[in-house]
Scaffold this motif. Sequence first.
Motif, PDB file in Angstrom:
ATOM      1  N   SER A   1      25.628  19.542  55.198  1.00  0.00           N
ATOM      2  CA  SER A   1      26.226  19.652  54.022  1.00  0.00           C
ATOM      3  C   SER A   1      27.496  19.692  54.667  1.00  0.00           C
ATOM      4  CB  SER A   1      25.659  20.448  53.327  1.00  0.00           C
ATOM      5  OG  SER A   1      25.651  22.205  54.314  1.00  0.00           O
ATOM      6  N   THR A   2      28.799  19.572  53.725  1.00  0.00           N
ATOM      7  CA  THR A   2      29.737  19.807  53.561  1.00  0.00           C
ATOM      8  C   THR A   2      30.865  21.179  53.370  1.00  0.00           C
ATOM      9  OG1 THR A   2      31.115  18.412  51.792  1.00  0.00           O
ATOM     10  CG2 THR A   2      30.698  17.423  53.460  1.00  0.00           C
ATOM     11  N   ALA A   3      32.230  21.297  53.661  1.00  0.00           N
ATOM     12  CA  ALA A   3      32.653  22.447  53.327  1.00  0.00           C
ATOM     13  C   ALA A   3      32.737  22.666  52.037  1.00  0.00           C
ATOM     14  CB  ALA A   3      33.107  22.820  54.659  1.00  0.00           C
ATOM     15  N   PRO A   4      33.232  23.251  51.091  1.00  0.00           N
ATOM     16  CA  PRO A   4      33.660  22.982  49.614  1.00  0.00           C
ATOM     17  C   PRO A   4      34.693  22.781  49.921  1.00  0.00           C
ATOM     18  CG  PRO A   4      32.773  24.694  49.492  1.00  0.00           C
ATOM     19  CD  PRO A   4      32.733  24.819  50.870  1.00  0.00           C
ATOM     20  N   ALA A   5      35.608  21.575  48.365  1.00  0.00           N
ATOM     21  CA  ALA A   5      38.026  21.582  48.873  1.00  0.00           C
ATOM     22  C   ALA A   5      38.464  22.481  48.818  1.00  0.00           C
ATOM     23  CB  ALA A   5      37.613  20.714  48.086  1.00  0.00           C
ATOM     24  N   SER A   6      38.088  23.751  47.523  1.00  0.00           N
ATOM     25  CA  SER A   6      38.240  25.089  48.178  1.00  0.00           C
ATOM     26  C   SER A   6      38.108  25.994  47.953  1.00  0.00           C
ATOM     27  CB  SER A   6      39.725  24.791  46.758  1.00  0.00           C
ATOM     28  OG  SER A   6      39.857  25.841  46.202  1.00  0.00           O
ATOM     29  N   TRP A   7      38.536  27.277  48.714  1.00  0.00           N
ATOM     30  CA  TRP A   7      37.409  28.562  48.400  1.00  0.00           C
ATOM     31  C   TRP A   7      38.993  29.482  47.094  1.00  0.00           C
ATOM     32  CZ3 TRP A   7      32.689  29.563  49.774  1.00  0.00           C
ATOM     33  CH2 TRP A   7      32.403  28.611  50.560  1.00  0.00           C
ATOM     34  N   ASP A   8      39.830  28.859  46.812  1.00  0.00           N
ATOM     35  CA  ASP A   8      40.247  29.945  45.668  1.00  0.00           C
ATOM     36  C   ASP A   8      39.477  30.472  44.992  1.00  0.00           C
ATOM     37  OD1 ASP A   8      43.204  29.300  46.163  1.00  0.00           O
ATOM     38  OD2 ASP A   8      42.976  28.268  44.499  1.00  0.00           O
ATOM     39  N   ARG A   9      38.959  31.052  44.003  1.00  0.00           N
ATOM     40  CA  ARG A   9      38.156  31.157  42.789  1.00  0.00           C
ATOM     41  C   ARG A   9      37.038  31.598  43.569  1.00  0.00           C
ATOM     42  NH1 ARG A   9      41.015  33.778  39.233  1.00  0.00           N
ATOM     43  NH2 ARG A   9      39.316  34.479  37.665  1.00  0.00           N
ATOM     44  N   PRO A  10      35.468  31.701  44.691  1.00  0.00           N
ATOM     45  CA  PRO A  10      34.277  31.205  45.370  1.00  0.00           C
ATOM     46  C   PRO A  10      33.595  32.128  44.296  1.00  0.00           C
ATOM     47  CG  PRO A  10      35.016  32.664  46.938  1.00  0.00           C
ATOM     48  CD  PRO A  10      36.653  32.062  46.097  1.00  0.00           C
ATOM     49  N   LEU A  11      34.228  32.932  42.865  1.00  0.00           N
ATOM     50  CA  LEU A  11      33.057  33.584  42.148  1.00  0.00           C
ATOM     51  C   LEU A  11      32.849  33.021  41.116  1.00  0.00           C
ATOM     52  CD1 LEU A  11      32.952  37.617  44.284  1.00  0.00           C
ATOM     53  CD2 LEU A  11      31.109  35.510  44.616  1.00  0.00           C
ATOM     54  N   GLU A  12      34.450  32.254  40.671  1.00  0.00           N
ATOM     55  CA  GLU A  12      34.333  32.341  39.182  1.00  0.00           C
ATOM     56  C   GLU A  12      32.965  31.639  38.988  1.00  0.00           C
ATOM     57  OE1 GLU A  12      37.743  30.622  38.669  1.00  0.00           O
ATOM     58  OE2 GLU A  12      36.610  31.671  36.981  1.00  0.00           O
ATOM     59  N   GLY A  13      33.152  31.845  37.180  1.00  0.00           N
ATOM     60  CA  GLY A  13      31.793  31.995  36.872  1.00  0.00           C
ATOM     61  C   GLY A  13      30.645  33.207  36.672  1.00  0.00           C
ATOM     62  N   LYS A  14      31.163  33.976  38.320  1.00  0.00           N
ATOM     63  CA  LYS A  14      29.716  34.582  38.307  1.00  0.00           C
ATOM     64  C   LYS A  14      29.953  36.139  37.794  1.00  0.00           C
ATOM     65  CE  LYS A  14      27.859  32.175  41.759  1.00  0.00           C
ATOM     66  NZ  LYS A  14      26.910  31.423  41.206  1.00  0.00           N
ATOM     67  N   VAL A  15      28.364  37.508  37.793  1.00  0.00           N
ATOM     68  CA  VAL A  15      28.589  38.232  37.173  1.00  0.00           C
ATOM     69  C   VAL A  15      28.499  39.331  38.359  1.00  0.00           C
ATOM     70  CG1 VAL A  15      28.305  40.041  35.368  1.00  0.00           C
ATOM     71  CG2 VAL A  15      28.487  37.101  34.179  1.00  0.00           C
ATOM     72  N   ALA A  16      29.615  40.317  38.641  1.00  0.00           N
ATOM     73  CA  ALA A  16      29.082  41.426  39.916  1.00  0.00           C
ATOM     74  C   ALA A  16      28.662  42.540  38.374  1.00  0.00           C
ATOM     75  CB  ALA A  16      29.993  40.875  40.594  1.00  0.00           C
ATOM     76  N   LEU A  17      28.049  43.508  39.098  1.00  0.00           N
ATOM     77  CA  LEU A  17      27.984  44.649  39.624  1.00  0.00           C
ATOM     78  C   LEU A  17      28.282  45.835  40.524  1.00  0.00           C
ATOM     79  CD1 LEU A  17      26.674  47.204  37.804  1.00  0.00           C
ATOM     80  CD2 LEU A  17      24.783  47.541  38.820  1.00  0.00           C
ATOM     81  N   VAL A  18      29.922  46.676  39.932  1.00  0.00           N
ATOM     82  CA  VAL A  18      29.955  47.987  40.993  1.00  0.00           C
ATOM     83  C   VAL A  18      29.941  48.740  41.117  1.00  0.00           C
ATOM     84  CG1 VAL A  18      32.010  49.248  42.945  1.00  0.00           C
ATOM     85  CG2 VAL A  18      31.788  45.665  42.226  1.00  0.00           C
ATOM     86  N   THR A  19      28.561  50.046  41.089  1.00  0.00           N
ATOM     87  CA  THR A  19      28.206  51.215  41.085  1.00  0.00           C
ATOM     88  C   THR A  19      29.923  52.056  41.573  1.00  0.00           C
ATOM     89  OG1 THR A  19      26.745  51.746  43.032  1.00  0.00           O
ATOM     90  CG2 THR A  19      25.971  50.750  41.302  1.00  0.00           C
ATOM     91  N   GLY A  20      29.963  53.369  41.753  1.00  0.00           N
ATOM     92  CA  GLY A  20      30.741  53.938  42.272  1.00  0.00           C
ATOM     93  C   GLY A  20      32.110  53.249  42.091  1.00  0.00           C
ATOM     94  N   ALA A  21      32.976  52.859  41.535  1.00  0.00           N
ATOM     95  CA  ALA A  21      33.841  51.490  40.586  1.00  0.00           C
ATOM     96  C   ALA A  21      34.915  52.572  40.454  1.00  0.00           C
ATOM     97  CB  ALA A  21      33.770  50.837  39.954  1.00  0.00           C
ATOM     98  N   ALA A  22      34.647  54.123  39.954  1.00  0.00           N
ATOM     99  CA  ALA A  22      36.291  54.479  39.664  1.00  0.00           C
ATOM    100  C   ALA A  22      37.323  55.068  40.220  1.00  0.00           C
ATOM    101  CB  ALA A  22      35.788  56.048  38.581  1.00  0.00           C
TER     102      ALA A  22
END
Length: 252
Positions: A1-22
């Motif tokens: 496989s080939t590397a993506p053309a851009s790594w600008d926003r690799p998490l676009e469209g993803k939902v993330a949870l971060v605990t202890g985020a304050a």
Amino acid sequence: STAPASWDRPLEGKVALVTGAARGIGATIAEVLSRDGAHVICADIPAAGEALSQTANKVGGTSLALDVTAPDAAEVLEKHVKERHSGGLDIVVHNAGITRDKLLANMDDGRWNSVIGVNLAAPHRLTTALVKSGTLNDGGRVIDVSSIAGIAGNRGQTNYGTSKAGVIGLVHAEAPELAKKDITINAVAPGFIETAMTAAIPFATREAGRRMSSLLQGGQTVDVAETIAYFASPASNAVTGQIVRVCGQSLI
Ligand code: NAI
């Protein structure tokens, strides 16, 4: 496989949870994941109050009052995700952590249980529940936060060191099972990082902590957050069950 053309926003469209985020490392993780395109659910204990909404506002995410040790923590989280994100959850960062230091002779059950509860039992319980309910998507990412105190011991931290060693065990134990759903699990093991947690350490111990790094200085929260961002991104697709020390090649 080939590397993506851009790594600008690799998490676009993803939902993330971060605990202890304050605050501290968690707040910076939220910032970095958001910069990389993720929508970040910023979770912390109700007492975190304003600081939590500030992080959430700063990163354009949502805030969630969530004590990770609460018996209904998984349900609260699942409800939050279900109501807002039809696509489910993609990334979970178990960053919430506490210290309750005492030398061995004075290490009472209360200190032991609370530290094991927040640092070790909660990540295990939440990951299990999120996978079981299907809230965490196949192909998702789990990232735990260990510590070099879990690799080498530290005076006054039998509870903390054991919890963080346990996190390493969790990563190793959960990786092969989660792999069946294409979910990776990895951990960072930070060395001495400049946060409120380490600011509370007595001066001499704090200085010793800084000197322990071969870089001869404390690390910054962003150092930890960028490693976590790597574990969250497609760049680490084939990496699971790994522990990365973020400690400037700590001398312990
Ligand atoms: P911090 O004390 O500045 O922030 C921790 C956050 O976790 C706080 O906002 C706190 O309210 C939250 N929290 C505590 N109990 C919680 C619970 N039951 N439910 C939800 N949230 C809860 O700590 P820091 O330094 O940012 O540490 C973050 C993580 O990194 C912790 O897991 C810590 O053990 C780990 N770590 C930190 C190092 C350091 O040098 N600062 C070194 C190695 C690991």
